[in-house]
Write a protein that holds these residues in place. Structure first.
Motif, PDB file in Angstrom:
ATOM      1  N   HIS A  84      33.537  29.913  56.368  1.00  0.00           N
ATOM      2  CA  HIS A  84      34.222  31.167  56.053  1.00  0.00           C
ATOM      3  C   HIS A  84      35.449  30.905  55.176  1.00  0.00           C
ATOM      4  CE1 HIS A  84      31.996  34.095  58.399  1.00  0.00           C
ATOM      5  NE2 HIS A  84      32.020  33.306  59.461  1.00  0.00           N
ATOM      6  N   ASP A  85      36.215  29.892  55.521  1.00  0.00           N
ATOM      7  CA  ASP A  85      37.438  29.589  54.771  1.00  0.00           C
ATOM      8  C   ASP A  85      37.139  29.224  53.317  1.00  0.00           C
ATOM      9  OD1 ASP A  85      39.018  30.097  56.946  1.00  0.00           O
ATOM     10  OD2 ASP A  85      39.277  27.985  57.516  1.00  0.00           O
ATOM     11  N   LEU A  86      35.985  28.621  53.083  1.00  0.00           N
ATOM     12  CA  LEU A  86      35.641  28.200  51.718  1.00  0.00           C
ATOM     13  C   LEU A  86      35.345  29.385  50.788  1.00  0.00           C
ATOM     14  CD1 LEU A  86      33.456  25.045  52.450  1.00  0.00           C
ATOM     15  CD2 LEU A  86      35.777  25.108  51.538  1.00  0.00           C
ATOM     16  N   MET A  87      35.272  30.590  51.351  1.00  0.00           N
ATOM     17  CA  MET A  87      35.072  31.770  50.503  1.00  0.00           C
ATOM     18  C   MET A  87      36.365  32.214  49.824  1.00  0.00           C
ATOM     19  SD  MET A  87      31.908  32.652  50.310  1.00  0.00           S
ATOM     20  CE  MET A  87      31.804  34.388  49.849  1.00  0.00           C
ATOM     21  N   HIS A  88      37.515  31.692  50.261  1.00  0.00           N
ATOM     22  CA  HIS A  88      38.788  32.150  49.701  1.00  0.00           C
ATOM     23  C   HIS A  88      38.904  31.869  48.203  1.00  0.00           C
ATOM     24  CE1 HIS A  88      40.448  33.578  53.387  1.00  0.00           C
ATOM     25  NE2 HIS A  88      40.404  32.404  53.991  1.00  0.00           N
ATOM     26  N   ASN A  89      38.417  30.726  47.765  1.00  0.00           N
ATOM     27  CA  ASN A  89      38.490  30.394  46.335  1.00  0.00           C
ATOM     28  C   ASN A  89      37.109  30.258  45.712  1.00  0.00           C
ATOM     29  OD1 ASN A  89      41.432  30.106  46.236  1.00  0.00           O
ATOM     30  ND2 ASN A  89      41.093  28.316  47.565  1.00  0.00           N
ATOM     31  N   HIS A  90      36.145  30.924  46.326  1.00  0.00           N
ATOM     32  CA  HIS A  90      34.758  30.801  45.861  1.00  0.00           C
ATOM     33  C   HIS A  90      34.570  31.547  44.541  1.00  0.00           C
ATOM     34  CE1 HIS A  90      30.394  30.794  45.900  1.00  0.00           C
ATOM     35  NE2 HIS A  90      30.391  30.062  46.994  1.00  0.00           N
ATOM     36  N   PRO A  91      33.889  30.927  43.558  1.00  0.00           N
ATOM     37  CA  PRO A  91      33.746  31.591  42.259  1.00  0.00           C
ATOM     38  C   PRO A  91      32.937  32.883  42.305  1.00  0.00           C
ATOM     39  CG  PRO A  91      32.374  29.605  42.376  1.00  0.00           C
ATOM     40  CD  PRO A  91      33.275  29.583  43.561  1.00  0.00           C
ATOM     41  N   TYR A  92      32.073  33.048  43.326  1.00  0.00           N
ATOM     42  CA  TYR A  92      31.220  34.243  43.395  1.00  0.00           C
ATOM     43  C   TYR A  92      31.611  35.176  44.532  1.00  0.00           C
ATOM     44  CZ  TYR A  92      28.513  30.951  40.587  1.00  0.00           C
ATOM     45  OH  TYR A  92      28.130  30.018  39.645  1.00  0.00           O
ATOM     46  N   ALA A  93      32.777  34.954  45.136  1.00  0.00           N
ATOM     47  CA  ALA A  93      33.150  35.698  46.344  1.00  0.00           C
ATOM     48  C   ALA A  93      33.196  37.207  46.120  1.00  0.00           C
ATOM     49  CB  ALA A  93      34.497  35.198  46.875  1.00  0.00           C
ATOM     50  N   GLU A  94      33.916  37.647  45.102  1.00  0.00           N
ATOM     51  CA  GLU A  94      34.106  39.091  44.925  1.00  0.00           C
ATOM     52  C   GLU A  94      32.776  39.802  44.673  1.00  0.00           C
ATOM     53  OE1 GLU A  94      36.830  40.681  45.698  1.00  0.00           O
ATOM     54  OE2 GLU A  94      37.602  38.690  46.225  1.00  0.00           O
ATOM     55  N   ARG A  95      31.922  39.176  43.871  1.00  0.00           N
ATOM     56  CA  ARG A  95      30.607  39.801  43.628  1.00  0.00           C
ATOM     57  C   ARG A  95      29.784  39.835  44.909  1.00  0.00           C
ATOM     58  NH1 ARG A  95      28.016  43.130  43.364  1.00  0.00           N
ATOM     59  NH2 ARG A  95      25.965  43.387  42.448  1.00  0.00           N
ATOM     60  N   ARG A  96      29.876  38.772  45.708  1.00  0.00           N
ATOM     61  CA  ARG A  96      29.147  38.733  46.977  1.00  0.00           C
ATOM     62  C   ARG A  96      29.621  39.842  47.911  1.00  0.00           C
ATOM     63  NH1 ARG A  96      25.590  39.563  50.354  1.00  0.00           N
ATOM     64  NH2 ARG A  96      26.355  39.317  52.478  1.00  0.00           N
ATOM     65  N   PHE A  97      30.936  40.045  48.007  1.00  0.00           N
ATOM     66  CA  PHE A  97      31.448  41.078  48.902  1.00  0.00           C
ATOM     67  C   PHE A  97      30.965  42.462  48.454  1.00  0.00           C
ATOM     68  CE2 PHE A  97      35.301  38.051  49.427  1.00  0.00           C
ATOM     69  CZ  PHE A  97      34.588  37.277  50.333  1.00  0.00           C
ATOM     70  N   ALA A  98      30.943  42.687  47.144  1.00  0.00           N
ATOM     71  CA  ALA A  98      30.430  43.960  46.616  1.00  0.00           C
ATOM     72  C   ALA A  98      28.939  44.108  46.928  1.00  0.00           C
ATOM     73  CB  ALA A  98      30.674  44.036  45.111  1.00  0.00           C
TER      74      ALA A  98
END
Length: 359
Positions: free
Chosen positions: A225-239
């Motif tokens: 979970h913590d590795l999502m903080h700076n993940h390059p695809y995080a924002e698109r994944r959350f959307a």
């Protein structure tokens, strides 16, 4: 809509002693949450099937103390002291003390067991924390009988979340949503809410869990979970999670199993894609996980039987299918999939209703 401040207990009596016992099930997410903010707040909403057979049974004995200096509890797992579980319970009590300030007034004996083998590779944190939260709410109800049933279950989910995020989806309902979503009334980041608009096609839906690898994961979910903080695809994944939740909400209501399968399998693979593209990157699937997935795709293509898979943050495969094809799917599992399971082990489960008071 209940806010965080509403869960702070301010008016209550005391009791000398009491005993409670609850069971709470595990759950399997259909739309996954991966990544969280402070205080166990999810980065995106999720929706899950509540399971029926894979559950934790926890008995809580409560005795009033003479002084309220610190948390005081004994912990038994399957009848024996379990010291290595105690730090997690201590941390849980510390997190929820603000909302349950009466905790230090009592000594607790926590006696817990799972209906599934502890080493089976099925995450027990969701069922375990949910069962403990239900017992704590039974204590709160005993010292404050005025609280409503709605408040009781919402706060139990709220507390369970502070022990293990997904535990908030194991409290009440066949299908549970956790996380704010514009199309789901009452949805909240603070607790899970029951999703009740379920078509008959999804009633008694089956989940056969194939135990591919029963070992401890090399990367814990907390680290993942913590590795999502700076993940390059995080924002698109959350959307994407919001979009998929909108779609699956409609499919669960309309009974469209074929489109449901597409979302569920895509979500499972996306979860693992996030792991493989984080930094550091990691892979929790095993070669046999991939063999099973390919076998399921081939079987579904050849027979048109609506069976699909989903994955948690691990190697085991949840095989999901309607009750009316149960015989065919179990035969397929016996014939073609059991050989990929560690020691040939799998668990047959189905949708359940959440926690139950036993005593």
């Amino acid at each position: 809509m209940l806010a965080e401040k509403d869960f702070i207990a301010t008016s209550y009596n005391t009791i000398d002693s009491a005993s409670f016992e609850w069971s709470a099930p595990s759950n399997i997410a259909l739309v996954k949450y991966w990544g969280k903010k402070e205080n166990q707040i999810p980065a995106n909403p999720s929706i899950s099937f509540t399971l029926n057979n894979c559950k934790t049974i926890t008995k809580l004995d409560v005795v009033k103390k003479s002084e309220n200096s610190s948390f005081s509890f004994d912990l038994l797992f399957e009848g024996k002291p379990k010291e290595d579980f105690k730090p997690k319970i201590q941390k849980f009590f510390e997190r929820i003390e603000k909302y349950c300030p009466f905790l230090k007034e009592y000594h607790f004996k926590i006696d817990t067991q799972n209906t599934f083998p502890h080493s089976s590779g099925i995450a027990s944190s969701a069922s375990g924390m949910a069962a403990l939260a239900m017992n704590i709410m039974s204590l709160e109800k005993a010292i404050n009988p005025a609280i409503s049933d709605d408040y009781f279950y919402s706060k139990a989910s709220f507390l369970a979340r502070l022990g293990s995020g997904s535990a908030c989806r194991s409290i009440k309902g066949e299908v549970v949503v956790w996380g704010n979503h514009v199309q789901i009334n009452g949805s909240s980041d603070l607790f899970g809410v029951e999703f009740s608009e379920i078509h008959s096609n999804f009633k008694n839906y089956q989940d056969t869990i194939l135990l591919v690898d029963k070992g401890e994961k090399q990367v814990s979910s907390t680290v993942g979970h913590d590795l999502m903080h700076n993940h390059p695809y995080a924002e698109r994944r959350f959307a994407q999670a919001h979009e998929n939740l909108s779609q699956i909400k409609t499919l669960l209501s309309s009974g469209n199993v074929e489109e449901f399968i597409k979302i569920v399998e895509s979500e499972a693979l996306t979860l693992h894609a996030m792991m493989m593209t984080s930094m550091p990157y990691f892979i929790l699937m095993k070669p046999n996980t991939l063999e099973i997935i390919n076998k399921i795709w081939k079987f579904r293509d050849e027979t048109q039987i609506p069976v699909c898979f989903t994955l948690d943050a691990g190697a085991n495969v949840h095989v999901l299918y309607p009750e009316n094809v149960k015989e065919n799917v179990l035969q397929f599992i016996q014939d073609e999939l059991v050989g990929y399971c560690q020691n040939g082990q799998y668990i047959c489960d189905q949708i359940g209703n959440g926690a139950n008071q036993l005593k």
